[in-house]
Design a protein around this motif. Structure first.
Motif, PDB file in Angstrom:
ATOM      1  N   THR A  16     -17.373  14.129 -19.314  1.00  0.00           N
ATOM      2  CA  THR A  16     -16.325  15.050 -19.752  1.00  0.00           C
ATOM      3  C   THR A  16     -15.316  15.281 -18.643  1.00  0.00           C
ATOM      4  OG1 THR A  16     -17.892  16.157 -21.226  1.00  0.00           O
ATOM      5  CG2 THR A  16     -15.888  17.353 -20.686  1.00  0.00           C
ATOM      6  N   LEU A  17     -15.792  15.511 -17.443  1.00  0.00           N
ATOM      7  CA  LEU A  17     -14.910  15.715 -16.297  1.00  0.00           C
ATOM      8  C   LEU A  17     -14.109  14.449 -16.016  1.00  0.00           C
ATOM      9  CD1 LEU A  17     -13.841  17.397 -13.964  1.00  0.00           C
ATOM     10  CD2 LEU A  17     -15.906  16.819 -12.678  1.00  0.00           C
ATOM     11  N   THR A  19     -13.225  12.227 -18.156  1.00  0.00           N
ATOM     12  CA  THR A  19     -12.218  12.127 -19.206  1.00  0.00           C
ATOM     13  C   THR A  19     -11.045  13.060 -18.932  1.00  0.00           C
ATOM     14  OG1 THR A  19     -13.871  11.483 -20.843  1.00  0.00           O
ATOM     15  CG2 THR A  19     -11.805  12.384 -21.691  1.00  0.00           C
ATOM     16  N   GLN A  20     -11.337  14.276 -18.449  1.00  0.00           N
ATOM     17  CA  GLN A  20     -10.268  15.210 -18.105  1.00  0.00           C
ATOM     18  C   GLN A  20      -9.351  14.611 -17.038  1.00  0.00           C
ATOM     19  OE1 GLN A  20     -12.796  18.587 -17.064  1.00  0.00           O
ATOM     20  NE2 GLN A  20     -11.770  19.778 -18.667  1.00  0.00           N
ATOM     21  N   LYS A  23      -7.160  11.709 -18.460  1.00  0.00           N
ATOM     22  CA  LYS A  23      -6.037  12.191 -19.263  1.00  0.00           C
ATOM     23  C   LYS A  23      -4.833  12.568 -18.407  1.00  0.00           C
ATOM     24  CE  LYS A  23      -8.689  13.946 -23.164  1.00  0.00           C
ATOM     25  NZ  LYS A  23      -9.109  15.152 -23.904  1.00  0.00           N
ATOM     26  N   GLN A  24      -5.057  12.851 -17.135  1.00  0.00           N
ATOM     27  CA  GLN A  24      -3.979  13.269 -16.249  1.00  0.00           C
ATOM     28  C   GLN A  24      -3.464  12.153 -15.340  1.00  0.00           C
ATOM     29  OE1 GLN A  24      -4.155  17.169 -14.537  1.00  0.00           O
ATOM     30  NE2 GLN A  24      -5.889  17.713 -15.835  1.00  0.00           N
ATOM     31  N   LEU A  39      -8.615  20.989 -11.310  1.00  0.00           N
ATOM     32  CA  LEU A  39      -9.842  20.593 -12.012  1.00  0.00           C
ATOM     33  C   LEU A  39     -11.075  20.923 -11.179  1.00  0.00           C
ATOM     34  CD1 LEU A  39      -8.885  17.193 -13.638  1.00  0.00           C
ATOM     35  CD2 LEU A  39      -9.614  19.257 -14.818  1.00  0.00           C
ATOM     36  N   GLU A  42     -11.773  24.582 -11.562  1.00  0.00           N
ATOM     37  CA  GLU A  42     -12.356  24.841 -12.886  1.00  0.00           C
ATOM     38  C   GLU A  42     -13.857  24.554 -12.915  1.00  0.00           C
ATOM     39  OE1 GLU A  42     -10.437  22.864 -16.166  1.00  0.00           O
ATOM     40  OE2 GLU A  42      -8.446  23.356 -15.373  1.00  0.00           O
TER      41      GLU A  42
END
Length: 87
Positions: A16-17, A19-20, A23-24, A39, A42
């Protein structure tokens, strides 16, 4: 192990991380330090742009040492200007 190194380990383990971050990425596959730092925060990893630079420098040196070893074995030159950092 430093905080940013622990963060990179978390990125490798956490889809998940990862993928985050993906995306950037810009068209060249890079992410802005500010976005990466945000990130990290977070996910409870507080590091600075300088921490990232130090990590990148360490990785470049490790890559160069590996390539220098290959130079000796393979007897050829390597273009270190193309070394990039990946997460």
């Amino acid at each position: 192990m430093k905080i940013f190194e622990r963060f990179t380990e978390q990125v490798r383990r956490n889809g998940t991380l990862r993928t985050q971050i993906e995306k950037q990425l810009d068209k060249d596959g890079n992410i802005a330090f500010d976005a990466l730092i945000a990130l990290g925060v977070e996910h409870d990893y507080e590091f600075t742009a300088d921490d990232i630079r130090q990590y990148k420098a360490k990785r470049r040196l490790a890559t160069r040492l590996r390539r220098d070893t290959k130079d000796t074995i393979a007897g050829r030159e390597w273009d270190l200007s193309m070394v990039t950092w990946d997460l």
